[in-house]
Each structure stands twice: as structure tokens, then as C-alpha cells.
Design a protein around this motif. Structure first.
Motif, PDB file in Angstrom:
ATOM      1  N   TYR A 124      12.759 -19.596  -5.676  1.00  0.00           N
ATOM      2  CA  TYR A 124      11.759 -18.731  -5.270  1.00  0.00           C
ATOM      3  C   TYR A 124      11.292 -18.473  -3.977  1.00  0.00           C
ATOM      4  N   SER A 125      10.425 -17.402  -3.450  1.00  0.00           N
ATOM      5  CA  SER A 125      10.165 -17.217  -2.392  1.00  0.00           C
ATOM      6  C   SER A 125       8.839 -16.710  -2.341  1.00  0.00           C
ATOM      7  N   ILE A 126       7.835 -17.228  -1.600  1.00  0.00           N
ATOM      8  CA  ILE A 126       6.338 -16.829  -1.509  1.00  0.00           C
ATOM      9  C   ILE A 126       5.958 -16.322  -0.010  1.00  0.00           C
ATOM     10  N   VAL A 127       5.896 -15.064  -0.092  1.00  0.00           N
ATOM     11  CA  VAL A 127       5.169 -14.267   1.052  1.00  0.00           C
ATOM     12  C   VAL A 127       3.523 -14.009   1.311  1.00  0.00           C
ATOM     13  N   ARG A 128       3.000 -14.982   2.290  1.00  0.00           N
ATOM     14  CA  ARG A 128       1.687 -14.801   2.269  1.00  0.00           C
ATOM     15  C   ARG A 128       1.242 -13.937   3.315  1.00  0.00           C
ATOM     16  N   SER A 129       0.465 -13.148   3.190  1.00  0.00           N
ATOM     17  CA  SER A 129       0.015 -11.946   3.933  1.00  0.00           C
ATOM     18  C   SER A 129      -1.630 -12.092   4.270  1.00  0.00           C
ATOM     19  N   THR A 130      -2.009 -11.776   5.464  1.00  0.00           N
ATOM     20  CA  THR A 130      -3.537 -11.491   6.064  1.00  0.00           C
ATOM     21  C   THR A 130      -3.884 -10.545   5.357  1.00  0.00           C
ATOM     22  N   GLN A 131      -5.289 -10.119   5.445  1.00  0.00           N
ATOM     23  CA  GLN A 131      -5.675  -8.838   4.762  1.00  0.00           C
ATOM     24  C   GLN A 131      -5.150  -7.483   5.353  1.00  0.00           C
ATOM     25  N   PHE A 132      -5.172  -6.759   4.362  1.00  0.00           N
ATOM     26  CA  PHE A 132      -4.594  -5.140   4.577  1.00  0.00           C
ATOM     27  C   PHE A 132      -5.509  -4.350   5.243  1.00  0.00           C
ATOM     28  N   PHE A 133      -4.859  -3.626   6.316  1.00  0.00           N
ATOM     29  CA  PHE A 133      -5.777  -2.601   6.903  1.00  0.00           C
ATOM     30  C   PHE A 133      -6.511  -1.722   5.838  1.00  0.00           C
ATOM     31  N   GLU A 134      -5.544  -1.294   4.816  1.00  0.00           N
ATOM     32  CA  GLU A 134      -6.113  -0.337   3.922  1.00  0.00           C
ATOM     33  C   GLU A 134      -7.402  -0.833   3.188  1.00  0.00           C
ATOM     34  N   PHE A 135      -7.506  -2.101   2.928  1.00  0.00           N
ATOM     35  CA  PHE A 135      -8.751  -2.706   2.272  1.00  0.00           C
ATOM     36  C   PHE A 135      -9.978  -2.721   2.944  1.00  0.00           C
ATOM     37  N   VAL A 136     -10.006  -2.413   4.280  1.00  0.00           N
ATOM     38  CA  VAL A 136     -11.174  -2.634   5.235  1.00  0.00           C
ATOM     39  C   VAL A 136     -12.506  -1.535   4.661  1.00  0.00           C
TER      40      VAL A 136
END
Length: 244
Positions: A124-136
């Protein structure tokens, strides 16, 4: 390589499909609209046939406690089908700091999703992201009226969905990380500051008021959502994105 992209018709998934296709892979989008359902298992075996990797970008329909069982069932079904099909790499998109916000049901559900993946039979691989611009705008809408937008002063490090999708595509095309990669935007804001920037860019005259009880992110303390020193940082700033 043939890659099955679960949730491949959504905001992130459709861009992941494009990036993988541009890199020469056969990226196939799957969702309930294409006949694949991770909860019932319908269509999974056919979707994974011949795939070298699978990306799971699906999301629970709710953010409440029900999301915990949704992620458990969907991951159990996906990993069982992937193992049966001989898929060699499973990738999941998660959230930076997700394990540091136990008061949020949805974040606990995403932690469970990661744990099921780690304990499963597929590299496996897990990519963790911060919050999306689009969701603001959506976050602002939760606690706003015609005069005021109420937001907590939670610190965030937002990123464009395009940059998240590129990071997911890169991880998927590579060897399994058997670990986690964090990706984040180049700037840190308080959420109320981000709200003011957004309103100004849109010519919206409403006021932003700091309210430490407003919305889901009020439960986040300190720098839980800020990426660590090993994170991959994108270059597109929020103001540049808004100007587009």
C-alpha cells in the motif's frame, strides 16, 4: 499499467485519471454510476481484473459516526477483491493530521480506513493531504448568514485539488510506499483569515467573525492540520488560485 480508480469520476479522481493517462497508464474510473459499489461489492471483481494498482478516492456520504462503518466495509470489500485479483498496489487518499483530531467522527473513520489498509493483504501507499482550496466556500457556508461568516481561528495549510491529484497519481505509478506521504500547500492561514481573503476576492461585503465553536474545524486544536517538515509542498498559492 492498468489502474482502477475508485471514485474516479469525482473532483480528485477525474484529475488522477487524466494524470495517469498522460503518463501512459490505462487508468479506468469507477463509481456507482459505472456499476461499481464498494459497499455491496457489486462490480468490484470485474473492475479489478488485470489491474496492477487500485486507487481508492471514494468518500462516505456523511461526516457523522456512520462514516466509520462505511469506511470499514468499503475497505474490507476492496482489499479482499484486490487480493483475489492479484493487484500489487493499493493507494488511499487521507488527511494530514487525521490521527490528531479524535473528536471528529469523520477523522476517526479515516484513521480506521488507514489502519485497515495497513493491515490488509495488498502492498500500500497512503497520501495524506491538507484541506482543498475548492472546499473553502463550503466550509464558510456551514456557519454563515447574509451578514456574517463565523469561523474558528484554526490553522490550515490548503492546497489545490490539481496538486493533490498529481501527488496521488505519482504515488500510484511508483512502487508501494508501505507508508505515508504528506502533501500540503505553500502557505499557512488561520481559517478566519482564509475566509476574509475569499470574501475580498469575490467582492463579498460580509464580515468574518472569529468563533471558536463554529463548524467542524472548531474541534481542531493547535497545528494538528499543518504538515510536518517532510511534507511535499506545492507551489500554487491560494490567492493565485482565486485569481484564475
Amino acid at each position: 499499467m492498468k489502474i482502477a480508480v475508485m471514485g474516479g469520476t469525482g473532483l480528485i479522481g477525474s484529475q488522477v485519471v487524466k494524470f495517469l493517462g498522460d503518463a501512459g497508464h490505462e487508468a479506468v474510473p469507477h463509481s456507482p454510476s459505472t456499476g461499481v459499489d464498494l459497499i455491496s461489492g457489486e462490480g468490484l471483481a470485474a473492475a479489478l481484473e488485470g489491474a496492477g494498482a487500485v486507487v481508492n478516492l471514494t468518500n462516505s456520504p456523511t461526516f457523522d459516526e456512520a462514516s466509520i462503518e462505511w469506511f470499514r466495509t468499503s475497505m474490507d470489500n476492496l482489499l479482499a477483491a484486490a487480493a483475489e485479483a492479484g493487484v500489487g498496489h493499493a493507494v488511499v487518499l487521507s488527511i494530514v493530521g487525521v490521527d490528531q483530531v479524535p473528536d471528529l467522527d469523520y477523522y476517526r473513520a479515516k484513521v480506521l480506513q488507514e489502519e485497515v489498509l495497513k493491515a490488509g493483504p495488498v502492498p500500500y501507499s497512503i497520501v495524506r493531504s491538507t484541506q482543498f482550496f475548492e472546499f473553502v466556500p463550503a466550509v464558510m457556508s456551514w456557519t454563515s448568514d447574509e451578514h456574517t461568516v463565523r469561523l474558528p481561528d484554526t490553522r490550515v495549510q490548503p492546497i489545490a485539488s490539481e496538486d493533490i491529484a498529481r501527488a496521488v497519481a505519482d504515488a500510484t505509478a511508483g512502487a508501494p510506499l508501505r507508508g505515508t506521504r504528506d502533501v500540503a500547500g505553500p502557505e499557512v492561514f488561520t481559517l478566519d483569515e482564509l475566509g476574509r481573503i475569499t470574501l475580498e476576492a469575490k467582492g463579498d461585503k460580509r464580515n468574518v467573525v472569529v468563533d471558536d465553536t463554529a463548524g467542524m474545524f472548531a474541534a481542531v486544536k493547535g497545528d494538528a492540520l499543518i504538515a510536518g517538515p517532510d511534507a511535499v509542498l506545492s507551489s500554487l498559492t491560494y490567492r493565485e488560485w482565486l485569481a484564475r
